[in-house]
Design an enzyme around this catalytic site. Structure first.
Site, PDB file in Angstrom:
ATOM      1  N   HIS A   1      38.447  44.889  42.371  1.00 14.36           N
ATOM      2  CA  HIS A   1      38.940  45.258  41.042  1.00 14.36           C
ATOM      3  C   HIS A   1      39.099  46.775  40.928  1.00 14.36           C
ATOM      4  O   HIS A   1      40.054  47.268  40.320  1.00 14.36           O
ATOM      5  CB  HIS A   1      37.970  44.771  39.961  1.00 14.36           C
ATOM      6  CG  HIS A   1      38.047  43.308  39.684  1.00 14.36           C
ATOM      7  ND1 HIS A   1      39.221  42.681  39.322  1.00 14.36           N
ATOM      8  CD2 HIS A   1      37.093  42.334  39.700  1.00 14.36           C
ATOM      9  CE1 HIS A   1      38.996  41.389  39.128  1.00 14.36           C
ATOM     10  NE2 HIS A   1      37.711  41.151  39.354  1.00 14.36           N
TER      11      HIS A   1
ATOM     12  N   HIS B   1      34.303  41.666  46.468  1.00 19.40           N
ATOM     13  CA  HIS B   1      35.255  41.111  45.497  1.00 19.40           C
ATOM     14  C   HIS B   1      35.329  41.996  44.261  1.00 19.40           C
ATOM     15  O   HIS B   1      36.430  42.326  43.775  1.00 19.40           O
ATOM     16  CB  HIS B   1      34.826  39.694  45.103  1.00 19.40           C
ATOM     17  CG  HIS B   1      35.630  39.100  43.979  1.00 19.40           C
ATOM     18  ND1 HIS B   1      36.679  38.236  44.189  1.00 19.40           N
ATOM     19  CD2 HIS B   1      35.547  39.261  42.629  1.00 19.40           C
ATOM     20  CE1 HIS B   1      37.203  37.889  43.025  1.00 19.40           C
ATOM     21  NE2 HIS B   1      36.535  38.504  42.064  1.00 19.40           N
ATOM     22  N   GLU B   2      34.172  42.420  43.761  1.00 15.33           N
ATOM     23  CA  GLU B   2      34.153  43.287  42.587  1.00 15.33           C
ATOM     24  C   GLU B   2      34.735  44.660  42.914  1.00 15.33           C
ATOM     25  O   GLU B   2      35.408  45.273  42.077  1.00 15.33           O
ATOM     26  CB  GLU B   2      32.727  43.419  42.050  1.00 15.33           C
ATOM     27  CG  GLU B   2      32.102  42.110  41.595  1.00 15.33           C
ATOM     28  CD  GLU B   2      32.935  41.382  40.550  1.00 15.33           C
ATOM     29  OE1 GLU B   2      33.556  42.070  39.704  1.00 15.33           O
ATOM     30  OE2 GLU B   2      32.980  40.139  40.577  1.00 15.33           O
TER      31      GLU B   2
ATOM     32  N   GLU C   1      42.269  37.833  40.558  1.00 18.84           N
ATOM     33  CA  GLU C   1      41.144  37.323  41.347  1.00 18.84           C
ATOM     34  C   GLU C   1      41.548  37.048  42.788  1.00 18.84           C
ATOM     35  O   GLU C   1      40.741  37.190  43.709  1.00 18.84           O
ATOM     36  CB  GLU C   1      40.594  36.049  40.700  1.00 18.84           C
ATOM     37  CG  GLU C   1      39.911  36.271  39.363  1.00 18.84           C
ATOM     38  CD  GLU C   1      38.702  37.185  39.463  1.00 18.84           C
ATOM     39  OE1 GLU C   1      37.860  36.971  40.358  1.00 18.84           O
ATOM     40  OE2 GLU C   1      38.602  38.118  38.659  1.00 18.84           O
TER      41      GLU C   1
END
Length: 289
Positions: free
Chosen positions: A132, A128-129, A177
């Protein structure tokens, strides 16, 4: 366990439409990108780097290698250069990313989050990070992180910020997100793993996490849609999320539930969808540490 390596994967192939729309809206604020690169960026970068070096543990081959391997596997699947990964002692379950274009990006995992997740779920958080970074969210994450930090240290400072910009940036982050949750799904290639992370963020702890029922949480996420059937319900949902930095966990789970069954997601896992996808066996399957 067989996984598809998404060689040549581009951010726009999985970017959520709301992320794209919100990013376009943020670009309407002239000079924001320039301000971050030339003014806020260098200061913030030095501040967070010193904070990590002083108060966190840098993960590597000889330091928490099981976490290092999860990072490398996720980067390989998402076709991304590995950033630095830090573990920080903190009682609040959280993870965050810092990245300026052309600089050394890093990810930070809080110990409270690691303590209640399985290895597969930790990799979903890492991925998930990484989302970004893949989507180049760093330019707008930087001023938003500074706003949040300043507001916590100086409560009256928030009044200085233009309200419209603050609200626009929070809206952008909530939309961003959704893209990063998709990156987590592409890395783990198991929607239940991603939704399990969201369930534990909503109501988990090291003792409660093993007792939670994922199927019941997925049903709860689907029921959340029913609230939108009335004008009042939609209004209440908007009011609930207006000042949040993240969408509520049930909504994020519902979005992943929908996207996992979509043709768009399935096509990305096909060997010819990106051009150079290959199927490989993960070394020893998922690691249990």
């Amino acid at each position: 366990m067989t996984q598809t390596l998404l060689v040549g994967l581009k951010a726009d192939q999985f970017r959520h439409p709301l992320d794209f729309q919100a990013t376009q809206a943020l670009k309407q604020f002239p000079g924001l990108d320039l301000m971050v690169r030339n003014l806020l960026g260098p200061v913030a970068e030095q501040f967070f780097y010193l904070n990590n070096i002083a108060a966190s543990v840098l993960v590597g081959e000889n330091q928490l290698p099981h976490l290092h391997n999860l990072l490398l596997d996720a980067c390989k699947t998402l076709d991304l250069e590995p950033p630095q990964l830090y573990v920080q002692q903190h009682p609040v379950p959280n993870a965050y990313t810092f990245a300026m274009r052309g600089k050394q990006p890093f990810i930070v995992l809080h110990t409270a989050l690691i303590d209640m997740l399985t290895p597969e779920e930790i990799q979903a958080v890492i991925a998930h990070e990484l989302g970004h970074l893949k989507c180049e969210h760093g330019v707008y994450l930087t001023p938003l992180n500074i706003m949040i930090l300043a507001a916590s240290l100086l409560p009256n400072w928030g009044a200085v910020i233009a309200q419209s910009l603050q609200e626009q940036m929070l809206e952008w982050l909530r939309c961003a997100e959704f893209s990063c949750d998709r990156a987590a799904l592409l890395a783990t290639q198991n929607p239940r793993v991603v939704m399990s992370v969201l369930m534990k963020l909503a109501g988990g702890s090291p003792t409660l996490a093993p007792q939670l029922n994922l199927d019941a949480f997925i049903a709860q996420a689907r029921a959340y849609d029913d609230i939108s059937n009335s004008e009042l319900g939609e209004l209440l949902k908007s009011a609930q999320t207006a000042q949040l930095s993240h969408p509520v966990p049930v909504l994020r789970a519902r979005e992943i539930d929908k996207w996992a069954s979509s043709q768009a997601y399935q096509s990305l896992l096909q060997p010819t969808s990106i051009g150079y996808n290959t199927k490989v066996a993960s070394k020893g399957g998922w690691r249990n540490w």
